[in-house]
Design a protein around this motif. Sequence first.
Motif, PDB file in Angstrom:
ATOM      1  N   UNK A  94       0.811  -1.223   0.000  1.00 46.19           N
ATOM      2  CA  UNK A  94       0.000   0.000   0.000  1.00 46.19           C
ATOM      3  C   UNK A  94       0.842   1.271   0.000  1.00 46.19           C
ATOM      4  N   UNK A  95       2.079   1.199   0.503  1.00 48.39           N
ATOM      5  CA  UNK A  95       2.906   2.396   0.628  1.00 48.39           C
ATOM      6  C   UNK A  95       3.711   2.613  -0.647  1.00 48.39           C
ATOM      7  N   UNK A  96       3.703   3.861  -1.119  1.00 45.69           N
ATOM      8  CA  UNK A  96       4.502   4.213  -2.282  1.00 45.69           C
ATOM      9  C   UNK A  96       3.989   3.665  -3.594  1.00 45.69           C
ATOM     10  N   UNK A  97       2.742   3.231  -3.625  1.00 46.87           N
ATOM     11  CA  UNK A  97       2.150   2.692  -4.852  1.00 46.87           C
ATOM     12  C   UNK A  97       1.208   3.740  -5.443  1.00 46.87           C
ATOM     13  N   UNK A  98       1.273   3.924  -6.735  1.00 43.40           N
ATOM     14  CA  UNK A  98       0.398   4.885  -7.389  1.00 43.40           C
ATOM     15  C   UNK A  98      -1.063   4.471  -7.209  1.00 43.40           C
ATOM     16  N   UNK A  99      -1.975   5.425  -7.057  1.00 42.47           N
ATOM     17  CA  UNK A  99      -3.385   5.071  -6.820  1.00 42.47           C
ATOM     18  C   UNK A  99      -3.975   4.194  -7.914  1.00 42.47           C
ATOM     19  N   UNK A 100      -3.560   4.403  -9.153  1.00 39.01           N
ATOM     20  CA  UNK A 100      -4.133   3.581 -10.238  1.00 39.01           C
ATOM     21  C   UNK A 100      -3.628   2.147 -10.220  1.00 39.01           C
ATOM     22  N   UNK A 101      -2.568   1.876  -9.468  1.00 43.00           N
ATOM     23  CA  UNK A 101      -2.032   0.515  -9.391  1.00 43.00           C
ATOM     24  C   UNK A 101      -2.449  -0.221  -8.119  1.00 43.00           C
ATOM     25  N   UNK A 102      -3.115   0.462  -7.212  1.00 44.36           N
ATOM     26  CA  UNK A 102      -3.526  -0.172  -5.965  1.00 44.36           C
ATOM     27  C   UNK A 102      -4.690  -1.130  -6.201  1.00 44.36           C
ATOM     28  N   UNK A 228       8.338  17.179  10.780  1.00 42.12           N
ATOM     29  CA  UNK A 228       8.640  16.726   9.428  1.00 42.12           C
ATOM     30  C   UNK A 228       7.803  17.445   8.381  1.00 42.12           C
ATOM     31  N   UNK A 229       7.162  18.556   8.754  1.00 43.40           N
ATOM     32  CA  UNK A 229       6.319  19.249   7.788  1.00 43.40           C
ATOM     33  C   UNK A 229       7.135  19.803   6.634  1.00 43.40           C
ATOM     34  N   UNK A 230       8.376  20.161   6.919  1.00 40.69           N
ATOM     35  CA  UNK A 230       9.198  20.745   5.864  1.00 40.69           C
ATOM     36  C   UNK A 230       9.708  19.707   4.886  1.00 40.69           C
ATOM     37  N   UNK A 231       9.626  18.432   5.259  1.00 36.49           N
ATOM     38  CA  UNK A 231      10.141  17.376   4.388  1.00 36.49           C
ATOM     39  C   UNK A 231       9.178  17.122   3.250  1.00 36.49           C
ATOM     40  N   UNK A 232       9.714  16.677   2.141  1.00 34.15           N
ATOM     41  CA  UNK A 232       8.886  16.374   0.981  1.00 34.15           C
ATOM     42  C   UNK A 232       8.075  15.130   1.217  1.00 34.15           C
ATOM     43  N   UNK A 233       6.774  15.155   0.921  1.00 29.54           N
ATOM     44  CA  UNK A 233       5.889  14.033   1.180  1.00 29.54           C
ATOM     45  C   UNK A 233       5.682  13.257  -0.096  1.00 29.54           C
ATOM     46  N   UNK A 234       5.571  11.975   0.012  1.00 31.51           N
ATOM     47  CA  UNK A 234       5.374  11.119  -1.150  1.00 31.51           C
ATOM     48  C   UNK A 234       3.998  11.381  -1.742  1.00 31.51           C
ATOM     49  N   UNK A 235       3.962  11.818  -2.986  1.00 37.15           N
ATOM     50  CA  UNK A 235       2.691  12.156  -3.625  1.00 37.15           C
ATOM     51  C   UNK A 235       1.897  10.919  -4.002  1.00 37.15           C
ATOM     52  N   UNK A 236       2.546   9.779  -4.110  1.00 38.49           N
ATOM     53  CA  UNK A 236       1.833   8.569  -4.525  1.00 38.49           C
ATOM     54  C   UNK A 236       0.899   8.073  -3.438  1.00 38.49           C
ATOM     55  N   UNK A 237       1.324   8.154  -2.175  1.00 41.60           N
ATOM     56  CA  UNK A 237       0.501   7.604  -1.086  1.00 41.60           C
ATOM     57  C   UNK A 237       0.789   8.369   0.198  1.00 41.60           C
ATOM     58  N   UNK A 238       0.221   9.557   0.313  1.00 39.54           N
ATOM     59  CA  UNK A 238       0.449  10.401   1.471  1.00 39.54           C
ATOM     60  C   UNK A 238      -0.259   9.817   2.691  1.00 39.54           C
ATOM     61  N   UNK A 239       0.430   9.862   3.847  1.00 38.26           N
ATOM     62  CA  UNK A 239      -0.140   9.325   5.076  1.00 38.26           C
ATOM     63  C   UNK A 239      -0.960  10.397   5.777  1.00 38.26           C
ATOM     64  N   UNK A 240      -1.995   9.970   6.431  1.00 39.30           N
ATOM     65  CA  UNK A 240      -2.870  10.845   7.193  1.00 39.30           C
ATOM     66  C   UNK A 240      -3.062  10.222   8.558  1.00 39.30           C
ATOM     67  N   UNK A 241      -2.483  10.848   9.584  1.00 40.69           N
ATOM     68  CA  UNK A 241      -2.518  10.277  10.918  1.00 40.69           C
ATOM     69  C   UNK A 241      -3.949  10.197  11.442  1.00 40.69           C
ATOM     70  N   UNK A 242      -4.747  11.225  11.199  1.00 37.68           N
ATOM     71  CA  UNK A 242      -6.120  11.231  11.691  1.00 37.68           C
ATOM     72  C   UNK A 242      -6.932  10.113  11.046  1.00 37.68           C
ATOM     73  N   UNK A 243      -6.781   9.918   9.741  1.00 38.81           N
ATOM     74  CA  UNK A 243      -7.504   8.846   9.051  1.00 38.81           C
ATOM     75  C   UNK A 243      -7.088   7.477   9.568  1.00 38.81           C
ATOM     76  N   UNK A 244      -5.787   7.287   9.758  1.00 34.74           N
ATOM     77  CA  UNK A 244      -5.304   6.002  10.249  1.00 34.74           C
ATOM     78  C   UNK A 244      -5.788   5.688  11.650  1.00 34.74           C
ATOM     79  N   UNK A 245      -5.731   6.679  12.553  1.00 33.32           N
ATOM     80  CA  UNK A 245      -6.186   6.444  13.922  1.00 33.32           C
ATOM     81  C   UNK A 245      -7.692   6.249  13.983  1.00 33.32           C
ATOM     82  N   UNK A 246      -8.436   6.943  13.132  1.00 30.96           N
ATOM     83  CA  UNK A 246      -9.885   6.736  13.094  1.00 30.96           C
ATOM     84  C   UNK A 246     -10.213   5.322  12.628  1.00 30.96           C
ATOM     85  N   UNK A 247      -9.471   4.834  11.629  1.00 32.85           N
ATOM     86  CA  UNK A 247      -9.699   3.471  11.152  1.00 32.85           C
ATOM     87  C   UNK A 247      -9.364   2.439  12.233  1.00 32.85           C
ATOM     88  N   UNK A 248      -8.289   2.671  12.985  1.00 30.34           N
ATOM     89  CA  UNK A 248      -7.926   1.756  14.078  1.00 30.34           C
ATOM     90  C   UNK A 248      -9.023   1.761  15.149  1.00 30.34           C
TER      91      UNK A 248
END
Length: 426
Positions: A94-102, A228-248
């Motif tokens: 799931x990480x680093x994979x383009x959305x069209x290939x997931x 880490x806000x200044x760091x470049x984020x992977x555009x293919x599969x950006x992480x969202x802490x709120x979404x992940x914790x809500x899913x958990x």
Amino acid sequence: AAMTSLNQRRNMSAANQTTSAREFQFEQEPSPQAAQQPSNSSSPSGSSSDMCESKNIVPVDNASAKKDQAFRLFLLFMMTAQNSSVVLVTRYTRAGIAPEDLYVINDLVMITEVGKLVMSAALEYNATQGHLLRSIKENIFERPLDFFRILIPSLLYLVQNSVLYIAISNLTAPMFQVTYQCKLLTTAIVSVVMLQRRYSMKQWLCLTVLGMGVAIVVLGARDSGKDDDAKEEDSANAQNLFTGLSAVTVACLCSAFAGVYFEKVLKRPTNDGGRARAPVSMWMRNVQMAFFSICIALINMQRESGDRGFTGESDENGDAIAKPFMHGFTGWAWVIVALQAGGGMLVAAVIKYADNVLKGMATGVSVATGTFASTFLFGTTLSMQFGIGAGAILVSVYLFSNDLPVACGGGKKAKSDVEMKALLPK
């Protein structure tokens, strides 16, 4: 004369009851002399055949104990490998994979349930000595109400499995493994509300420490995210802490309600016209749950037919092509299916042969293994705050279902601990 005869009969009855009670006590509690005699090999009254028999029994017991210990270690290794690898492999797909290939999560869940259905049916066939069809007739067609009761936990587990993939897509592997231990807290709260279950002071203390540990880990992740806000984020599969914790959180609640439902409804004795019937086997329950999960997944597939995502290609009219069934299924996706389907069978084996100590050890070792592997595979950085919170969570999870070490004053299981055995989530 009549009174004398009555008194004699009463005395004889009392004597018989005393004799019966002594005989019963003798059968249950042999005398110390009788208990020590087999172990006294130098006794002159012991024959050589008795001595040979006692010598032959000891190696058998030792061999049986060694086999049992080896099997438990094997279960520990398999649980650790399954729990760690399923998170790491899922994260990798799931990480680093383009959305069209997931791949579509619903497709993977449905294929996994098909695998569980086939494996559970095969094990039920073996357990019934080839009478699988008769078992299906007795437990499904002749008991439709009991069969449809499985619909509720099937729906809950399907939602749980679906949101877990969303959580792994938005959280690092160590963060997911640690925060998912919160299912113990949600299960305890739900069981208190619905089952009026009582817990000991030690268990409530463990639950409190678990909640504090999760808070420490989450707050540490938020601080790390701000740095880490200044760091470049992977555009293919950006992480969202709120979404992940809500899913958990949703997954923990589904696990809690499904487990309590089994405890409240499905584990009670079943009657058929006032006649008690044998409880449904674990494999047949898995067959029923997998069947409903597949049906729900098919309905969900039809419902989201226009929202499955696109392949990134266009047809001859220039319209985007929607993802077909099993789109993006690589070899690693099939590895996830095998791990998830086999994991259900492994949990059944652990329930039957293992204990809470083994499950607690497997939880801790799997989290440590997943964290160690994640630092090398995905470059995950861990803070001291994460280590403190994770340690508090793992210790509380272990001590919730096990006694304190003897050096700390443990080793004696209290009566309340026996009567208030926790409903552990599966």
